[in-house]
Design a protein around this motif. Sequence first.
Motif, PDB file in Angstrom:
ATOM      1  N   PHE A 157       0.867  -1.176   0.000  1.00 27.50           N
ATOM      2  CA  PHE A 157       0.000   0.000   0.000  1.00 27.50           C
ATOM      3  C   PHE A 157       0.902   1.224   0.000  1.00 27.50           C
ATOM      4  N   ARG A 158       0.891   1.989  -1.111  1.00 27.18           N
ATOM      5  CA  ARG A 158       1.843   3.077  -1.292  1.00 27.18           C
ATOM      6  C   ARG A 158       1.134   4.415  -1.428  1.00 27.18           C
ATOM      7  N   GLU A 159       1.828   5.461  -1.001  1.00 28.33           N
ATOM      8  CA  GLU A 159       1.342   6.812  -1.235  1.00 28.33           C
ATOM      9  C   GLU A 159       2.009   7.362  -2.491  1.00 28.33           C
ATOM     10  N   ILE A 160       1.223   7.964  -3.359  1.00 26.17           N
ATOM     11  CA  ILE A 160       1.795   8.615  -4.539  1.00 26.17           C
ATOM     12  C   ILE A 160       1.860  10.117  -4.261  1.00 26.17           C
ATOM     13  N   PRO A 161       2.913  10.790  -4.734  1.00 24.53           N
ATOM     14  CA  PRO A 161       3.169  12.170  -4.322  1.00 24.53           C
ATOM     15  C   PRO A 161       2.234  13.226  -4.892  1.00 24.53           C
ATOM     16  N   SER A 162       1.674  12.970  -6.082  1.00 26.44           N
ATOM     17  CA  SER A 162       0.854  14.024  -6.698  1.00 26.44           C
ATOM     18  C   SER A 162      -0.172  13.424  -7.634  1.00 26.44           C
ATOM     19  N   GLU A 163      -1.121  14.253  -8.069  1.00 31.29           N
ATOM     20  CA  GLU A 163      -2.161  13.777  -8.975  1.00 31.29           C
ATOM     21  C   GLU A 163      -1.596  13.442 -10.355  1.00 31.29           C
ATOM     22  N   LYS A 164      -0.477  14.040 -10.724  1.00 29.04           N
ATOM     23  CA  LYS A 164       0.147  13.693 -11.998  1.00 29.04           C
ATOM     24  C   LYS A 164       0.575  12.234 -12.015  1.00 29.04           C
ATOM     25  N   ASP A 165       1.059  11.748 -10.853  1.00 32.88           N
ATOM     26  CA  ASP A 165       1.493  10.352 -10.759  1.00 32.88           C
ATOM     27  C   ASP A 165       0.307   9.390 -10.834  1.00 32.88           C
ATOM     28  N   PHE A 166      -0.854   9.865 -10.452  1.00 33.95           N
ATOM     29  CA  PHE A 166      -2.053   9.022 -10.433  1.00 33.95           C
ATOM     30  C   PHE A 166      -2.319   8.412 -11.808  1.00 33.95           C
ATOM     31  N   PHE A 167      -2.251   9.208 -12.848  1.00 30.73           N
ATOM     32  CA  PHE A 167      -2.600   8.735 -14.187  1.00 30.73           C
ATOM     33  C   PHE A 167      -1.637   7.651 -14.677  1.00 30.73           C
ATOM     34  N   GLY A 168      -0.352   7.800 -14.355  1.00 28.67           N
ATOM     35  CA  GLY A 168       0.616   6.780 -14.734  1.00 28.67           C
ATOM     36  C   GLY A 168       0.401   5.479 -13.983  1.00 28.67           C
TER      37      GLY A 168
END
Length: 222
Positions: A68-79
């Motif tokens: 379970f990881r945290e992604i730093p920004s919404e830009k990373d979400f799409f990738g």
Amino acid sequence: MANQTMDILAKVLEQSAKMVEDQVDSQLSKLNDMEEDELERLKERRLEALKKAQKQKQEWLSKGHGEFREIPSEKDFFGEVKESKNVVCHFYKDSTFRCKILDKHLAILAKKHVETKFIKLNVEKAPFLTERLRIKVIPTLALLIDGKTKDYVVGFGDLGNTDEFPTEMLEWRLGCADVINYSGNLMERPTLTQKSGSKFTKVEKKTIRGRGYDSDSGSEDD
């Protein structure tokens, strides 16, 4: 003369029995050979399936599944969403207590369901995405399949309206959306079992001052 005839009949019967026995032995031998060949083919197919499953698991792990990881920004979400078929994304706020409860269960399920990617994103770092997905209540889980949002788990309403829901309850809910490979019976919702000394807290929504989100929490500390 009678004795001679009996001897001849006995020999004929003996030869006939031997022929039948040889035929039976031959058939049994062929059957054994067929069974051995079939067993060998089954072993080969099973080994191939195991190799394929292991390769698929390694591919998932290489894409960040299994934790379970945290992604730093919404830009990373799409990738993150683009490269995985099944994704569960927790939209959270640090100040919301129920987000921490959800994190605990998601960390368990991420290890169990490697076929699905489990990530989290702070809504304060994702204003465009939260607006686009119409996320108004925190916590919210967005359940995505093939890059498209299929379902949402908003607050704890689907989880028994209590802080004390078991991990199995969330697992069942995700299974209902087909975002994980659920092995249980989807027609049977897991039951809430109250532990001794535990207190069930009913969910109440309240607006976070200065923000456009509701907090799915009964605590006034959020």
